[in-house]
Scaffold this motif. Structure first.
Motif, short mmCIF file in Angstrom:
data_model
loop_
_atom_site.label_atom_id
_atom_site.label_comp_id
_atom_site.label_asym_id
_atom_site.label_seq_id
_atom_site.Cartn_x
_atom_site.Cartn_y
_atom_site.Cartn_z
N SER A 56 20.02 -24.46 -15.85
CA SER A 56 20.68 -23.30 -15.25
C SER A 56 22.01 -23.00 -15.94
O SER A 56 22.39 -21.84 -16.13
CB SER A 56 20.93 -23.54 -13.75
OG SER A 56 19.71 -23.65 -13.06
N GLU A 60 23.31 -19.54 -17.59
CA GLU A 60 24.58 -18.94 -17.19
C GLU A 60 25.43 -18.62 -18.41
O GLU A 60 26.05 -17.55 -18.50
CB GLU A 60 25.33 -19.90 -16.26
CG GLU A 60 26.62 -19.31 -15.69
CD GLU A 60 27.32 -20.26 -14.74
OE1 GLU A 60 28.02 -19.78 -13.83
OE2 GLU A 60 27.18 -21.51 -14.92
N PRO A 70 26.40 -10.35 -12.19
CA PRO A 70 26.31 -11.62 -11.45
C PRO A 70 24.97 -11.82 -10.73
O PRO A 70 24.42 -12.92 -10.74
CB PRO A 70 27.47 -11.53 -10.46
CG PRO A 70 28.44 -10.60 -11.10
CD PRO A 70 27.62 -9.60 -11.84
N GLU A 71 24.43 -10.75 -10.10
CA GLU A 71 23.19 -10.92 -9.34
C GLU A 71 22.01 -11.26 -10.25
O GLU A 71 21.14 -12.06 -9.91
CB GLU A 71 22.88 -9.69 -8.50
CG GLU A 71 22.68 -8.40 -9.26
CD GLU A 71 23.99 -7.66 -9.55
OE1 GLU A 71 23.92 -6.47 -9.92
OE2 GLU A 71 25.07 -8.27 -9.41
N THR A 73 22.33 -12.74 -13.22
CA THR A 73 22.60 -14.10 -13.70
C THR A 73 22.11 -15.13 -12.70
O THR A 73 21.45 -16.11 -13.06
CB THR A 73 24.11 -14.29 -13.93
OG1 THR A 73 24.55 -13.37 -14.94
CG2 THR A 73 24.42 -15.72 -14.37
N GLU A 74 22.38 -14.89 -11.42
CA GLU A 74 21.96 -15.83 -10.37
C GLU A 74 20.43 -15.92 -10.31
O GLU A 74 19.87 -17.00 -10.17
CB GLU A 74 22.52 -15.37 -9.02
CG GLU A 74 22.21 -16.34 -7.89
CD GLU A 74 22.85 -15.91 -6.58
OE1 GLU A 74 22.53 -16.53 -5.54
OE2 GLU A 74 23.65 -14.96 -6.57
#
Length: 294
Positions: A56, A60, A70-71, A73-74
């Motif tokens: 992960s 990232e 960000p969403e 990436t998550e």
């Protein structure tokens, strides 16, 4: 489709495509991305083609370099965790040819396989004797135990054709030369042809032979290949793009561009059209078997 069924193959391919798209959108070349991340270019290529699992934290780092929101990436970091999934074949990683685990995972996930074989019986249809002959010839330095483990992997792959849950449709065209080459000797080959005849009775298997009298056909030019198609999602779209697998002596090709799929699909349909129908194929198999046993 679950990780338990497909191992990590499908998540790895999905993650690789997303990361490739992000890199292209950010207008990074592979070389520029590798330099920014302080990785090698081959590592970027392996990631984008689904050849390797990912941490992960690595995802990232890539998303940060590519400017992903960000969403997203998550979500991709979550997908990275699924790339650690393991299929049954991972226990035999030491005897599976390099990168062929990718193909086995795709084979397990596919709903339809269309295959043309020019020289040998495909692995999914081989008897253990036929498989053992080929594997021993291809791995002369291996001891008997290693040979048997390789044979076991090949035979284990065949269970997908008779599995209870959604067995794939298999369409196979063999060049007549496959029938005429007595791999392992006359009786081993005769039993192999018996197996092919029996396999034709499976409801999800269609087997045909393109005879020598067909002359020059598309298979002569395309060579052997397998086209894999995958389940549809709720929107009616494939969960994975159709993929053509071409096995090579020193390396394998995985093709999934629209023009590549179109060309191989056209070739397969043409080869199928030049082949004998079901009953004619069965008669030729039975005739070839009798000749081997004379």
């Amino acid at each position: 489709m679950t990780v338990q069924t497909t191992g990590s193959t499908v998540p790895r391919r999905q993650l690789g495509r997303h990361l490739r798209e992000l890199r292209n959108q950010a207008r990074f070349t592979v070389r520029a991305a590798a330099k920014e991340l302080e990785w090698s270019e081959p590592k970027i290529w392996r990631i984008e083609t689904g050849q390797t699992s990912l941490r992960s934290l690595d995802v990232e780092a890539m998303c940060k370099v590519y400017g992903a929101p960000p969403e997203l990436t998550e979500a991709l970091m979550g997908l990275a965790k699924e790339t650690k999934g393991r299929g049954w074949w991972h226990a035999y990683g030491d005897v599976i040819p390099e990168n062929f685990d990718l193909y086995i995972g795709l084979e397990e996930a596919a709903t339809r396989l269309s295959q043309y074989s020019a020289e040998l019986v495909p692995g999914l249809l081989q008897t253990d004797e036929y498989a053992r002959t080929l594997i021993r010839a291809d791995n002369p330095g291996d001891d008997d135990e290693e040979i048997e483990r390789r044979v076991h992997v090949r035979i284990e792959r065949q269970t997908l054709l008779t599995r209870v849950t959604s067995p794939p449709t298999l369409e196979v065209v063999l060049n007549e030369a496959v029938l005429r080459r007595p791999v392992g000797g006359q009786e081993v080959m005769a039993r192999q042809l018996d197996r092919l005849t029996e396999t034709m009775d499976l409801p999800n298997v269609s087997l045909r032979v393109v005879p020598f009298v067909a002359g020059l056909h598309h298979g002569v030019m395309s060579g052997a290949f397998t086209m894999l198609r995958f389940p549809l999602n709720g929107d009616g779209q494939p969960t994975e793009p159709p993929t053509v697998y071409v096995g090579g002596f020193t390396g394998d090709l995985y093709l999934d561009k629209a023009n590549e799929i179109e060309r191989y699909d056209g070739a397969f349909q043409a080869i199928w059209g030049d082949s004998l129908d079901h009953e004619e194929t069965k008669r030729l198999l039975q005739q070839a078997t009798r000749e081997l046993r004379q």
